[in-house]
Design a protein around this motif. Sequence first.
Motif, mmCIF file in Angstrom:
data_model
loop_
_atom_site.group_PDB
_atom_site.id
_atom_site.type_symbol
_atom_site.label_atom_id
_atom_site.label_comp_id
_atom_site.label_asym_id
_atom_site.label_seq_id
_atom_site.Cartn_x
_atom_site.Cartn_y
_atom_site.Cartn_z
ATOM 1 N N ARG A 21 45.085 41.905 44.051
ATOM 2 C CA ARG A 21 43.712 42.387 44.088
ATOM 3 C C ARG A 21 43.023 41.924 42.812
ATOM 4 O O ARG A 21 43.477 42.202 41.717
ATOM 5 C CB ARG A 21 43.681 43.905 44.177
ATOM 6 C CG ARG A 21 42.264 44.434 44.125
ATOM 7 C CD ARG A 21 42.017 45.644 44.948
ATOM 8 N NE ARG A 21 42.360 45.415 46.350
ATOM 9 C CZ ARG A 21 42.723 46.391 47.167
ATOM 10 N NH1 ARG A 21 42.799 47.617 46.758
ATOM 11 N NH2 ARG A 21 43.016 46.135 48.427
ATOM 12 N N ARG A 22 41.941 41.200 42.954
ATOM 13 C CA ARG A 22 41.247 40.642 41.799
ATOM 14 C C ARG A 22 40.130 41.567 41.343
ATOM 15 O O ARG A 22 39.425 42.151 42.162
ATOM 16 C CB ARG A 22 40.728 39.257 42.138
ATOM 17 C CG ARG A 22 41.925 38.338 42.448
ATOM 18 C CD ARG A 22 41.544 36.935 42.669
ATOM 19 N NE ARG A 22 40.987 36.758 44.012
ATOM 20 C CZ ARG A 22 40.521 35.603 44.462
ATOM 21 N NH1 ARG A 22 40.548 34.536 43.704
ATOM 22 N NH2 ARG A 22 40.043 35.509 45.671
ATOM 23 N N LYS A 23 40.024 41.703 40.033
ATOM 24 C CA LYS A 23 39.061 42.640 39.448
ATOM 25 C C LYS A 23 37.615 42.250 39.724
ATOM 26 O O LYS A 23 36.737 43.099 39.725
ATOM 27 C CB LYS A 23 39.277 42.731 37.935
ATOM 28 C CG LYS A 23 40.587 43.403 37.569
ATOM 29 C CD LYS A 23 40.845 43.333 36.104
ATOM 30 C CE LYS A 23 40.310 44.551 35.416
ATOM 31 N NZ LYS A 23 40.645 44.591 33.991
ATOM 32 N N ASN A 24 37.359 40.969 39.955
ATOM 33 C CA ASN A 24 35.991 40.527 40.165
ATOM 34 C C ASN A 24 35.470 40.830 41.571
ATOM 35 O O ASN A 24 34.339 40.488 41.896
ATOM 36 C CB ASN A 24 35.868 39.035 39.854
ATOM 37 C CG ASN A 24 36.675 38.164 40.792
ATOM 38 O OD1 ASN A 24 37.284 38.645 41.750
ATOM 39 N ND2 ASN A 24 36.704 36.875 40.524
ATOM 40 N N GLY A 25 36.296 41.472 42.389
ATOM 41 C CA GLY A 25 35.856 41.861 43.721
ATOM 42 C C GLY A 25 36.037 40.794 44.778
ATOM 43 O O GLY A 25 35.725 41.025 45.947
ATOM 44 N N GLU A 26 36.516 39.626 44.394
ATOM 45 C CA GLU A 26 36.761 38.593 45.392
ATOM 46 C C GLU A 26 37.872 39.041 46.335
ATOM 47 O O GLU A 26 38.608 39.969 46.051
ATOM 48 C CB GLU A 26 37.140 37.271 44.718
ATOM 49 C CG GLU A 26 35.985 36.620 43.989
ATOM 50 C CD GLU A 26 36.364 35.260 43.438
ATOM 51 O OE1 GLU A 26 37.227 34.584 44.029
ATOM 52 O OE2 GLU A 26 35.784 34.876 42.417
#
Length: 104
Positions: free
Chosen positions: A39-44
Amino acid sequence: MRYPKSQKGNPHKLTIDQHIFPKACIARFIGENGTVQVRRKNGEQDLWLVPGSSYFCARRLWDQKAEAFFMKAIEDRYQEVARSIVTGAVNTLDAVMTAAVSDL
């Protein structure tokens, strides 16, 4: 970021893509499909990657002997303690285990 390059053909067998977190530890979280969810923090969108993915690596150039001998011994001791914890064989670390997981 620019990274230094090894000599052509990497004659000194330098480690270039080094896992930031041991692949064996990442593998403890694989699902039925053999991948881990990232899970990427930038919301991608989430990624589903195998533990050996270069996504988990940093670009480095160091001597393979250091990686294969010195660092491998440290990781092996760490992984032995981790396996004992995961299997439920250990729930309290003794002095030897503490040294293994905190070795620098």
